[in-house]
Design a protein around this motif. Structure first.
Motif, mmCIF file in Angstrom:
data_model
loop_
_atom_site.group_PDB
_atom_site.id
_atom_site.type_symbol
_atom_site.label_atom_id
_atom_site.label_comp_id
_atom_site.label_asym_id
_atom_site.label_seq_id
_atom_site.Cartn_x
_atom_site.Cartn_y
_atom_site.Cartn_z
ATOM 1 N N PHE A 20 -27.660 57.387 21.422
ATOM 2 C CA PHE A 20 -27.729 58.805 21.769
ATOM 3 C C PHE A 20 -27.730 59.661 20.507
ATOM 4 C CE2 PHE A 20 -25.849 62.920 22.672
ATOM 5 C CZ PHE A 20 -26.665 63.359 23.703
ATOM 6 N N GLU A 21 -26.868 59.307 19.542
ATOM 7 C CA GLU A 21 -26.819 60.053 18.290
ATOM 8 C C GLU A 21 -28.164 59.983 17.566
ATOM 9 O OE1 GLU A 21 -23.504 60.372 14.956
ATOM 10 O OE2 GLU A 21 -24.605 58.468 14.822
ATOM 11 N N ALA A 22 -28.767 58.806 17.510
ATOM 12 C CA ALA A 22 -30.064 58.642 16.851
ATOM 13 C C ALA A 22 -31.141 59.451 17.565
ATOM 14 C CB ALA A 22 -30.447 57.172 16.802
ATOM 15 N N LEU A 23 -31.132 59.439 18.896
ATOM 16 C CA LEU A 23 -32.103 60.214 19.672
ATOM 17 C C LEU A 23 -31.937 61.705 19.401
ATOM 18 C CD1 LEU A 23 -34.256 60.296 21.962
ATOM 19 C CD2 LEU A 23 -32.338 60.526 23.541
ATOM 20 N N MET A 24 -30.699 62.164 19.390
ATOM 21 C CA MET A 24 -30.434 63.577 19.146
ATOM 22 C C MET A 24 -30.873 63.989 17.744
ATOM 23 S SD MET A 24 -26.893 65.544 19.717
ATOM 24 C CE MET A 24 -26.411 66.688 18.462
ATOM 25 N N MET A 25 -30.602 63.153 16.759
ATOM 26 C CA MET A 25 -31.023 63.467 15.395
ATOM 27 C C MET A 25 -32.549 63.448 15.268
ATOM 28 S SD MET A 25 -28.336 64.347 13.973
ATOM 29 C CE MET A 25 -29.136 64.724 12.436
ATOM 30 N N GLY A 26 -33.200 62.532 15.977
ATOM 31 C CA GLY A 26 -34.662 62.504 15.986
ATOM 32 C C GLY A 26 -35.248 63.788 16.551
ATOM 33 N N GLN A 31 -37.807 69.130 15.616
ATOM 34 C CA GLN A 31 -37.776 70.593 15.628
ATOM 35 C C GLN A 31 -37.919 71.157 14.220
ATOM 36 O OE1 GLN A 31 -37.831 72.821 18.217
ATOM 37 N NE2 GLN A 31 -38.292 70.940 19.319
ATOM 38 N N MET A 32 -37.308 70.482 13.254
ATOM 39 C CA MET A 32 -37.428 70.912 11.868
ATOM 40 C C MET A 32 -38.891 70.838 11.420
ATOM 41 S SD MET A 32 -35.883 69.163 8.441
ATOM 42 C CE MET A 32 -37.043 67.814 8.583
ATOM 43 N N PHE A 33 -39.568 69.738 11.751
ATOM 44 C CA PHE A 33 -40.964 69.582 11.389
ATOM 45 C C PHE A 33 -41.837 70.644 12.046
ATOM 46 C CE2 PHE A 33 -40.710 64.760 10.443
ATOM 47 C CZ PHE A 33 -40.382 65.037 9.124
ATOM 48 N N SER A 34 -41.502 71.056 13.253
ATOM 49 C CA SER A 34 -42.347 72.024 13.957
ATOM 50 C C SER A 34 -42.365 73.377 13.253
ATOM 51 C CB SER A 34 -41.889 72.181 15.406
ATOM 52 O OG SER A 34 -40.658 72.883 15.470
ATOM 53 N N ARG A 52 -46.035 63.171 12.341
ATOM 54 C CA ARG A 52 -44.718 63.819 12.351
ATOM 55 C C ARG A 52 -43.891 63.328 13.524
ATOM 56 N NH1 ARG A 52 -45.263 70.155 10.577
ATOM 57 N NH2 ARG A 52 -45.983 69.753 8.459
ATOM 58 N N GLY A 53 -44.517 63.173 14.673
ATOM 59 C CA GLY A 53 -43.798 62.671 15.844
ATOM 60 C C GLY A 53 -43.290 61.252 15.642
ATOM 61 N N MET A 54 -44.116 60.418 15.005
ATOM 62 C CA MET A 54 -43.711 59.033 14.769
ATOM 63 C C MET A 54 -42.654 58.941 13.670
ATOM 64 S SD MET A 54 -47.336 56.963 15.296
ATOM 65 C CE MET A 54 -47.573 56.849 13.580
ATOM 66 N N LEU A 55 -42.616 59.900 12.771
ATOM 67 C CA LEU A 55 -41.645 59.894 11.687
ATOM 68 C C LEU A 55 -40.278 60.403 12.148
ATOM 69 C CD1 LEU A 55 -41.230 59.371 8.674
ATOM 70 C CD2 LEU A 55 -42.006 61.705 8.243
ATOM 71 N N GLY A 60 -34.357 60.016 12.444
ATOM 72 C CA GLY A 60 -33.156 60.198 13.264
ATOM 73 C C GLY A 60 -32.254 58.977 13.214
ATOM 74 N N LYS A 61 -32.857 57.788 13.281
ATOM 75 C CA LYS A 61 -32.073 56.552 13.196
ATOM 76 C C LYS A 61 -31.415 56.411 11.831
ATOM 77 C CE LYS A 61 -34.471 53.850 16.667
ATOM 78 N NZ LYS A 61 -35.298 52.671 16.950
ATOM 79 N N ALA A 62 -32.141 56.754 10.774
ATOM 80 C CA ALA A 62 -31.583 56.657 9.424
ATOM 81 C C ALA A 62 -30.420 57.625 9.240
ATOM 82 C CB ALA A 62 -32.670 56.935 8.390
ATOM 83 N N LEU A 63 -30.577 58.840 9.734
ATOM 84 C CA LEU A 63 -29.484 59.805 9.642
ATOM 85 C C LEU A 63 -28.273 59.333 10.434
ATOM 86 C CD1 LEU A 63 -31.524 63.104 10.008
ATOM 87 C CD2 LEU A 63 -30.248 62.374 7.984
ATOM 88 N N SER A 64 -28.520 58.776 11.600
ATOM 89 C CA SER A 64 -27.438 58.295 12.445
ATOM 90 C C SER A 64 -26.725 57.099 11.833
ATOM 91 C CB SER A 64 -27.989 57.914 13.819
ATOM 92 O OG SER A 64 -26.985 57.370 14.625
#
Length: 92
Positions: A20-26, A31-34, A52-55, A60-64
Motif C-alpha cells: 500500500f505504501e509503495a502504491l501510494m508513493m507511486g 502526480q509530481m510528473f503531471s 512517465r506512467g511506467m516510471l 514509488g517502490k524505491a521510495l517505500s
C-alpha cells in the motif's frame, strides 16, 4: 518494522502495508510528473506519457523500500488492530 516494536510480525499484513505504501508513493510520483512541462527536445507526446506512467511505480517502490516514510508502519498497526479485535491475526 522498527526495532522498537517487540510484537511478532504478521508477514502477510506487513506485506500488504508495504504494498500500500509503495502504491501510494507511486501515485504521488505520478502526480509530481503531471506538473512537469513536456516541451523541449522530446516535446512530450504519448510516448513520454507512457514512460512517465511506467516510471512512477518503480520510483514509488524505491521510495517505500527506504523504510523512512512510516506509512507502512501506520497501516500495519491499523491492520493488526483490526485482526486482533476479531481474533484472526495470522488467519487471513
Amino acid at each position: 518494522m522498527s526495532a522498537e516494536s517487540q510484537a511478532p510480525i504478521d508477514e502477510k499484513a506487513w506485506g500488504v502495508a508495504k504494498d500500500f505504501e509503495a502504491l501510494m508513493m507511486g501515485q504521488m510520483v505520478e502526480q509530481m510528473f503531471s506538473g512537469l512541462d513536456q516541451d523541449g527536445f522530446f516535446s512530450g507526446g504519448y510516448g513520454e506519457k507512457m514512460a512517465r506512467g511506467m516510471l512512477s511505480e518503480p520510483l514509488g517502490k524505491a521510495l517505500s523500500s527506504s523504510g523512512t516514510l512510516g506509512i507502512a508502519e501506520a497501516i500495519y498497526r491499523d491492520i493488526s488492530g483490526i485482526y486482533q479485535s476479531y481474533g484472526t491475526m495470522g488467519d487471513a
